[in-house]
Design a protein around this motif. Sequence first.
Motif, mmCIF file in Angstrom:
data_model
loop_
_atom_site.group_PDB
_atom_site.id
_atom_site.type_symbol
_atom_site.label_atom_id
_atom_site.label_comp_id
_atom_site.label_asym_id
_atom_site.label_seq_id
_atom_site.Cartn_x
_atom_site.Cartn_y
_atom_site.Cartn_z
ATOM 1 N N GLU A 32 0.839 -1.196 0.000
ATOM 2 C CA GLU A 32 0.000 0.000 0.000
ATOM 3 C C GLU A 32 0.877 1.249 0.000
ATOM 4 N N SER A 33 2.247 1.049 -0.145
ATOM 5 C CA SER A 33 3.173 2.151 0.055
ATOM 6 C C SER A 33 2.960 3.317 -0.905
ATOM 7 N N THR A 34 2.401 3.103 -2.074
ATOM 8 C CA THR A 34 2.205 4.194 -3.024
ATOM 9 C C THR A 34 0.941 4.992 -2.710
ATOM 10 N N GLY A 35 0.261 4.572 -1.739
ATOM 11 C CA GLY A 35 -0.992 5.260 -1.426
ATOM 12 C C GLY A 35 -2.147 4.676 -2.203
ATOM 13 N N LEU A 36 -1.818 3.774 -3.150
ATOM 14 C CA LEU A 36 -2.879 3.129 -3.923
ATOM 15 C C LEU A 36 -3.009 1.709 -3.428
ATOM 16 N N ASN A 37 -4.196 1.210 -3.392
ATOM 17 C CA ASN A 37 -4.305 -0.186 -3.001
ATOM 18 C C ASN A 37 -3.935 -1.058 -4.197
ATOM 19 N N GLY A 38 -3.778 -2.354 -3.948
ATOM 20 C CA GLY A 38 -3.342 -3.291 -4.976
ATOM 21 C C GLY A 38 -4.198 -3.206 -6.225
ATOM 22 N N LYS A 39 -5.496 -3.100 -6.032
ATOM 23 C CA LYS A 39 -6.423 -3.084 -7.152
ATOM 24 C C LYS A 39 -6.197 -1.846 -8.038
ATOM 25 N N ASP A 40 -6.027 -0.670 -7.349
ATOM 26 C CA ASP A 40 -5.836 0.563 -8.113
ATOM 27 C C ASP A 40 -4.497 0.558 -8.851
ATOM 28 N N ARG A 41 -3.481 0.036 -8.128
ATOM 29 C CA ARG A 41 -2.150 -0.014 -8.760
ATOM 30 C C ARG A 41 -2.192 -0.903 -9.994
ATOM 31 N N PHE A 42 -2.866 -2.005 -9.871
ATOM 32 C CA PHE A 42 -2.955 -2.927 -10.987
ATOM 33 C C PHE A 42 -3.731 -2.297 -12.147
ATOM 34 N N ARG A 43 -4.808 -1.617 -11.803
ATOM 35 C CA ARG A 43 -5.630 -0.946 -12.825
ATOM 36 C C ARG A 43 -4.788 0.100 -13.566
ATOM 37 N N LEU A 44 -3.956 0.818 -12.777
ATOM 38 C CA LEU A 44 -3.107 1.857 -13.371
ATOM 39 C C LEU A 44 -2.102 1.226 -14.349
ATOM 40 N N LEU A 45 -1.492 0.148 -13.885
ATOM 41 C CA LEU A 45 -0.515 -0.563 -14.729
ATOM 42 C C LEU A 45 -1.178 -1.052 -16.014
ATOM 43 N N PHE A 46 -2.341 -1.602 -15.848
ATOM 44 C CA PHE A 46 -3.097 -2.161 -16.958
ATOM 45 C C PHE A 46 -3.459 -1.073 -17.974
ATOM 46 N N GLU A 47 -4.022 0.036 -17.447
ATOM 47 C CA GLU A 47 -4.498 1.099 -18.354
ATOM 48 C C GLU A 47 -3.346 1.834 -19.025
ATOM 49 N N ARG A 48 -2.254 2.091 -18.248
ATOM 50 C CA ARG A 48 -1.175 2.915 -18.792
ATOM 51 C C ARG A 48 -0.175 2.124 -19.635
ATOM 52 N N SER A 49 -0.251 0.836 -19.595
ATOM 53 C CA SER A 49 0.749 0.039 -20.321
ATOM 54 C C SER A 49 0.770 0.441 -21.794
ATOM 55 N N LEU A 50 1.968 0.582 -22.327
ATOM 56 C CA LEU A 50 2.079 0.923 -23.747
ATOM 57 C C LEU A 50 1.808 -0.303 -24.621
ATOM 58 N N GLU A 51 1.930 -1.467 -23.993
ATOM 59 C CA GLU A 51 1.633 -2.708 -24.725
ATOM 60 C C GLU A 51 0.121 -2.932 -24.672
ATOM 61 N N PRO A 52 -0.474 -3.265 -25.792
ATOM 62 C CA PRO A 52 -1.904 -3.573 -25.756
ATOM 63 C C PRO A 52 -2.164 -4.798 -24.864
ATOM 64 N N ILE A 53 -3.186 -4.696 -24.030
ATOM 65 C CA ILE A 53 -3.550 -5.830 -23.159
ATOM 66 C C ILE A 53 -5.052 -6.085 -23.290
ATOM 67 N N ILE A 54 -5.397 -7.354 -23.417
ATOM 68 C CA ILE A 54 -6.823 -7.697 -23.400
ATOM 69 C C ILE A 54 -7.061 -8.785 -22.356
#
Length: 376
Positions: free
Chosen positions: A20-42
């Motif tokens: 939780e060190s970034t201030g984001l919970n696991g779910k939000d951090r994962f969502r951020l990684l998922f959305e911001r990734s430059l690689e297309p993800i489905i």
Amino acid sequence: MNDIFDTRNGDLSVIHETGESTGLNGKDRFRLLFERSLEPIIILSGNTIIDCNDAALKVMGASEKTELAGLSVDEISPPLQPDGRKSTEKTRTLSEEALRDGCGTFEWVHRDLTGKEFWVEVFLTVISERAPMVTFGTWRDITERKRSEKELRESYERLRMLSAHIQEVREYERKSVARELHDVLGQMLTTINMDLAWMKKKIPEKEKAVLGKITAVISLVRQAVKTVQKVSSELRPVILEDFGLIPAIEQAAQSFQAQTGITTEVKLDPAVDLDRKRSMALYRIFQEVTTNVIRHAGATKLQVSLERHQDLIALEMRDNGRGVSDKEIEDKSSFGILGMRERALFIGGLFHIRGVPGVGTGVRVEIPYQTNGGRP
Ligand SMILES: Nc1ncnc2c1ncn2[C@@H]1O[C@H](COP(=O)(O)OP(=O)(O)OP(=O)(O)O)[C@@H](O)[C@H]1O
Ligand SMILES: [Mg+2]
């Protein structure tokens, strides 16, 4: 559209619950990684898209997730993959493999919403094995790489065809020069010889100086006739055309031994019977090898064998010279070796050359016996 984070699954909840060190919970951090990734993800549930990121929207030519939600993989793929297999069947196999191994990597052609096709390398990870299986797929665009590979392959193919064409033209030219030499020049020399013989008879015996000159010229003309025959038969091995590969190699090996003093052992299987194109290719390879033995090997012995093993014909030549090095074989200017390899490939064969220092050099050509049937 479903949210990946709603899928009740053990693996995912581990990610959700970490740090939780970034201030984001696991779910939000994962969502951020998922959305911001430059690689297309489905994210797929079974064969259906349930979520994707912006990069995936972009490559698919979509602006909203709703445009992709609910589409199956088949709907974003052409009916056939480049290997000729149906996309539907192939997805099934790949999903089964991913389920078995927990992940998978493969190359795939997709079709975007405008109908444009593109190549991707897919990295698939299974995040829920329970049916319907949920998978997480990232795409790396490899269209450019595939295009370059195709261009390279095509240009290589064209070069190979050009090389084959040049060989054919060379054979044709050799043949016509040989014919010209043999028929025209050979004929002239024979006539000169006959005329000289006639003159010799007519000149009185007392003209010793003139008679001596004529005799010398007759002998020169005879030598010239022999040279014409030798050159023309090297250019166009008549014996090869008339009697085939075995007599041609036997004769060439005999004169090779006579000219060079290199002991030449020949073991040729009489069951080998090849068409003209293949005989010519093997004969030219044999000629190049013997030239190399004279020029480079420093050998005292040459062994030649031609064998048939069921559907395979192997021509092998071994000398006991200094042994060609790997560096010499790979040298880009070794055109003799390159030419032999090309000739072998051109008739559907394989070419091997290997040298062992102080032991010698071996050249082996293997060709399928029945590429287009036996003799034409
Ligand atoms: N039988 C051999 N024994 C030792 N070295 C060899 C043998 N055959 C080839 N080589 C080495 O490999 C090199 C490449 O051979 P390759 O036939 O390609 O070219 P080349 O004979 O030098 O020229 P060319 O293009 O006229 O054939 C030779 O220059 C020689 O150094
Ligand atoms: Mg050579």
